[in-house]
Design a protein around this motif. Structure first.
Motif, short mmCIF file in Angstrom:
data_model
loop_
_atom_site.label_atom_id
_atom_site.label_comp_id
_atom_site.label_asym_id
_atom_site.label_seq_id
_atom_site.Cartn_x
_atom_site.Cartn_y
_atom_site.Cartn_z
N SER A 112 -35.50 -64.13 -2.93
CA SER A 112 -36.78 -64.71 -3.83
C SER A 112 -36.19 -63.37 -4.80
O SER A 112 -36.25 -63.98 -6.24
N LEU B 238 -34.14 -64.96 -7.02
CA LEU B 238 -33.91 -66.28 -7.78
C LEU B 238 -34.73 -65.79 -9.10
O LEU B 238 -34.51 -66.23 -9.92
N ASN C 244 -40.95 -68.60 -7.72
CA ASN C 244 -40.56 -67.20 -6.80
C ASN C 244 -42.62 -66.50 -6.96
O ASN C 244 -42.56 -65.52 -5.56
N LEU D 19 -38.09 -71.19 -11.67
CA LEU D 19 -37.26 -70.59 -10.84
C LEU D 19 -38.90 -69.69 -10.55
O LEU D 19 -38.78 -68.50 -9.96
N ILE E 157 -31.88 -64.28 -11.51
CA ILE E 157 -31.18 -65.84 -11.48
C ILE E 157 -31.88 -66.09 -12.99
O ILE E 157 -31.34 -66.83 -14.00
#
Length: 402
Positions: free
Chosen positions: A274, A277, A306, A302, A280
């Motif tokens: 998590s 991500l 999350n 994203l 990112i």
């Protein structure tokens, strides 16, 4: 699984779908600023208050949780939600809206929210992560339906009559469900297969800090999604509204995915995935700066994904480290981290956007928080490994003695 269990899961998803309207607040927010002539920080106060009292409601309910009280909690919570929507529809000032949308709706959602999760943890001990994720799918995917509905109602009726319509929806749909909702628990099943996976490890403070950070990031970005897309990046209103529906799908599907990951891979693996991500998403946001709608959708999907992931990670982690005997009390207190994250995220993001007027600072803040989270996750991982090595040695010693 029995037929009544499928019905319980389906009705739980429906109630979560209705209550998840709180995630559509970013659509209300622009109109609230116009209605009461306030800025970004002030317009976030009803949202912040709602999430804070939502977390408080989960904590209070967790401490009072008993099978005989479950239905009463669902009914009381639903009535508070409907009342909050109706008062929001006639609120003459932002202060009244903070009370109605924040205190009443938030408390009502918090009271109801913990009930299906508690039943899932007790009734499905071997697949509790997956079942909890499926139930929470409704909460996360709510904006898929409610965000476009909010926009249509506001366009047709203006914002305050739209609030009243939502109050009516809760009276017509969720209140009747409250009286027929299956709150029964097979105690033999609930107690026969429950185990604590990490004996001797009780990292409450570490998990709590991780949850606060994840909630701060997720709720901050969810609350600003529409505003950043429309006001700061100047994307088309219809495209951003449609994007919110996709974000809702991502938020929803994360819950069963990470619930299953918690069942199979455990806490540390799920947390690290998590955090990676989220990092990112922040990097994409920094590189994009509103130049591409596609990159905006990628980064914010994203962020939404999350937050959903953490709402599945935390209940499974509490059960894993503390067992079902302490579950309701520990999870209730742990969930206050969600409210703390709502307060921090709303205040900090509001100040950044009002004073600095651009999004790069938000993404940089997120990257710093992710770095801190990785360190904390590594410390928990070290504790778990030491515990596992100790248990292995103890087991080996017992075998050798025999």
């Amino acid at each position: 699984m029995k037929k009544k269990h499928y019905i319980m899961i389906a009705t739980s998803v429906l109630m979560m779908l209705l209550m998840g309207t709180v995630y559509s607040y970013s659509v209300f927010r622009v109109h609230i600023e116009t209605l009461f002539d306030v800025g970004t920080l002030q317009s976030g106060l009803p949202y912040m208050t709602s999430l804070a009292f939502y977390a408080l409601g989960v904590m209070v309910t967790g401490r009072l949780m008993k099978p005989s009280r479950l239905r009463g909690f669902v009914v009381i919570g639903t009535i508070l939600i409907a009342l909050g929507w109706f008062i929001s529809g006639i609120a003459p000032s932002l202060g009244v809206l903070i009370f109605s949308y924040g205190v009443l709706i938030g408390s009502g959602v918090g009271i109801v929210y913990g009930i299906p999760i508690y039943i899932a943890q007790k009734q499905f001990p071997e697949k509790s992560g997956l079942i909890t994720g499926i139930i929470l799918l409704g909460f996360g995917m709510s904006p898929l339906i409610t965000a476009p509905l909010v926009k249509v109602l506001i366009d047709l009726l203006t914002i305050q009559p739209a609030f009243i319509v939502f109050g009516a929806i809760f009276l017509v749909i969720q209140l009747p469900i409250s009286f027929i909702y299956d709150t029964s628990i097979d105690e033999e099943v609930a107690t026969s297969k429950v185990e604590i996976k990490h004996y001797g490890i009780k990292p409450f403070k570490s998990i709590y800090i991780l949850f606060v950070i994840a909630s701060t990031i997720g709720l901050m970005m969810i609350g600003l999604s529409y505003q950043i897309g429309v006001v700061y990046y100047e994307f088309n209103v219809l495209e951003v509204t449609a994007s919110l529906s996709f974000f809702a799908i991502m938020n929803g599907i994360a819950r069963p995915i990470f619930g299953r990951l918690m069942d199979k891979k455990g806490f540390v693996f799920s947390v690290r995935l998590s955090l990676m991500l989220i990092g990112i998403a922040s990097v994409i946001g920094i590189l994009n700066q509103g130049n591409s709608l596609i990159l905006f959708i990628m980064s914010f999907s994203l962020f939404w994904f999350n937050l959903g992931a953490w709402l599945a990670i935390v209940p499974a982690a509490v059960k894993s480290f503390y067992g079902m005997k302490l579950y309701s009390r520990v999870y209730g207190v742990m969930f206050t981290g969600y409210g703390v994250g709502a307060i921090i995220g709303t205040v900090v993001s509001g100040m950044i956007m009002d004073l600095l007027r651009w999004t790069t600072n938000l993404y940089m803040l997120v990257l710093v928080l992710i770095g801190i989270s990785f360190v904390i996750a590594s410390l928990i991982h070290r504790q778990v490994r030491i515990s596992q090595m100790y248990i292995a040695k103890q087991t080996q010693g017992m075998v050798e003695e025999v």
